[in-house]
Design a protein around this motif. Structure first.
Motif: not given
Length: 391
Positions: A114-136
Motif C-alpha cells: 500500500x505504501x508503494x501504491x501511495x508513492x506511485x500515485x503521488x509521484x506518478x511518472x509516465x513513459x518515456x521518462x526514465x526513473x532511478x530510485x536510490x534506497x535510504x
C-alpha cells in the motif's frame, strides 16, 4: 430538523469553496516558484544533453508516526509541486535519492504494498521518462537491520527495480547507483555481496566505450567532519552545522568514500539523507558532490530540487526552491478571509437589488358579510319590496 439540514448544507458549501481556494492558492504559489526556475542551459539543445530532475527524502508518512491530517497535507503539497515541475520542465530522467518511505522498514508486506501504491500515485511518472530510485535508511534500515532482515532490502529492490549496485546508461550518460547501508559495516556477508555487485559495475564500465566519467548516486553523503564546510542557502544553520557526523549513520566513512572516488572517478556525486543542501568540491579527484535537501515541507521550510543538464563532456546545475510553508499558510488565510468577506458583500448587493415583497392583504371577513345577508327583515320592508317589483 430543517434548521440542522440547512446548517449542514451551508457548512458543506463553505468547506467545498474553502478547499477550492486552498488548492488554487497552492497551485498559484507553486507556479510562481517553479516556472521561473528553468533549465540552467536553455541553449543546450544538443541531443547529447540529458535533462535530469533530482529530488531527495520525500519521507511519505506511515501510520505509526504521522497524524492523518499531517500526512494528507504533506502528500497533497508534494504531489502538486512534483506534478507541476514535471509537467512544466519535461525531464528525460527523474532521480530519487532515498528515504522515499518514512516507515518502510517497519510495515508488513501488505502495508508495504500500500505504501508503494501511495508513492506511485503521488509521484506518478509516465513513459518515456526514465526513473532511478536510490534506497535510504528509512526504506530498509541501517546496516545492522539490512543484514538481519534481508527481505526488507529485497522487497524494496523488487518494487523499485533496484539492487545493491547498478550501472544505468541513459542516452550515453552513465549513472552508478549504490546502496549506502550495505557498502560498509560489521556483517561480512552483506559487504561481500555488495563488493560482488560493484565488481560487475567495474566490468561493465571497462567494456563500455562511451565517453565521459560516470555520475555517482547514493543516499549518504561522502565523508565530511560536519556541515561547517557547507555554504549553500539551504545548508544547516546554527549549532547543527557544527555537529560532527557519525560515519555509517550521517555519512560514509573516509575509507569507503576515498575508495569510491578512486575507483570510479565520478565527475558528479549526488546524495541526500541530512535534509539540507551542500556542495563539496573533491579537487584531488576532480569531482563535485551535491547533497540535495529534502523535498518534504515536514523536514524543512524551503524544500527544493535540482535540475541537471548533462552531456558526456559538460553539465549545468540549478537549484529550484518551492514556496515556503509560512507563505502558504499566510496566503491561504488571506484567501479564506477574502472569500468570506466577498461572499457577504455579494449577499448584501443581491438583497439590495431584489424587488421588495408586497404586504399581504387581510382576508375578507366572510362571516361578517354572511351575518349582514341573513339579518331579519320586517313585514313593512317586505311589502315595500313587493310593491317595487310590481312597478
Amino acid at each position: 430538523m430543517k434548521l440542522l439540514v440547512k446548517m449542514f448544507s451551508k457548512l458543506a458549501n463553505w468547506s467545498f469553496l474553502g478547499a477550492i481556494v486552498l488548492v488554487f492558492n497552492l497551485f498559484l504559489l507553486d507556479i510562481y516558484s517553479i516556472y521561473p526556475c528553468d533549465w540552467p542551459c536553455p541553449d543546450c539543445s544538443d541531443e547529447n544533453f540529458v535533462k535530469v530532475m533530482i529530488l531527495s527524502d520525500p519521507h511519505l508518512l506511515g501510520k505509526r508516526k504521522g497524524h492523518p491530517v499531517d500526512q494528507f497535507t504533506r502528500e497533497w503539497e508534494m504531489s502538486i509541486a512534483f506534478q507541476l515541475a514535471k509537467s512544466i520542465r519535461k525531464p528525460d530522467v527523474i532521480i530519487f535519492l532515498g528515504d522515499l518511505l518514512d516507515e518502510g522498514l517497519t510495515v508488513d508486506e501488505n502495508g508495504f504494498d500500500k505504501y508503494v501504491d501511495r508513492f506511485e500515485k503521488i509521484f506518478s511518472i509516465e513513459d518515456p521518462i526514465e526513473k532511478i530510485f536510490i534506497v535510504g535508511n528509512h526504506d530498509i534500515g541501517f546496516h545492522d537491520r539490512v543484514a538481519a532482515y534481508p527481505y526488507l532490502r529485497k522487497r524494496w529492490e523488487k518494487a523499485f527495480n533496484s539492487s545493491l549496485a547498478k550501472l544505468v546508461t541513459i542516452k550515453g550518460i552513465k549513472f552508478i547507483s549504490i546502496n549506502s547501508m550495505a557498502i560498509e559495516g560489521a556483517d561480512f556477508s552483506l559487504v561481500q555481496e555488495m563488493e560482488n555487485y560493484l565488481s560487475v559495475v567495474d566490468e561493465q564500465l571497462t567494456k563500455s566505450n562511451l565517453p565521459g566519467d560516470p555520475i555517482l548516486l547514493l543516499h549518504f553523503p561522502l565523508y565530511r567532519i560536519n556541515d561547517d564546510i557547507c555554504h549553500e542557502i539551504d545548508s544547516q544553520k546554527g549549532q547543527d552545522r557544527l555537529n560532527n557526523f557519525t560515519p555509517g549513520v550521517e555519512s560514509l566513512s573516509k575509507r569507503t568514500s576515498d575508495n569510491l572516488l578512486e575507483r570510479y572517478r565520478p565527475r558528479l556525486i549526488f546524495n541526500g539523507h541530512i535534509h539540507s543542501g551542500c556542495v563539496v568540491n573533491h579537487t584531488k579527484h576532480d569531482s563535485q558532490e551535491w547533497t540535495v535537501a529534502s523535498f518534504n515541507w515536514r523536514n524543512r521550510q524551503d524544500p527544493n530540487y535540482l535540475l541537471l543538464q548533462i552531456s558526456p563532456n559538460d553539465h549545468s546545475i540549478v537549484k529550484c526552491f518551492l514556496p515556503t510553508e509560512i507563505s502558504i499558510v499566510i496566503t491561504s488565510i488571506l484567501c479564506l478571509i477574502t472569500l468570506c468577506v466577498s461572499t457577504k458583500i455579494m449577499g448584501k448587493l443581491v438583497d439590495s437589488h431584489s424587488p421588495k415583497s408586497q404586504p399581504k392583504s387581510k382576508p375578507k371577513d366572510n362571516k361578517k358579510k354572511d351575518k349582514e345577508n341573513h339579518k331579519p327583515v320586517s313585514k313593512g320592508e317586505i311589502k315595500k319590496r313587493k310593491s317595487k317589483e310590481k312597478n
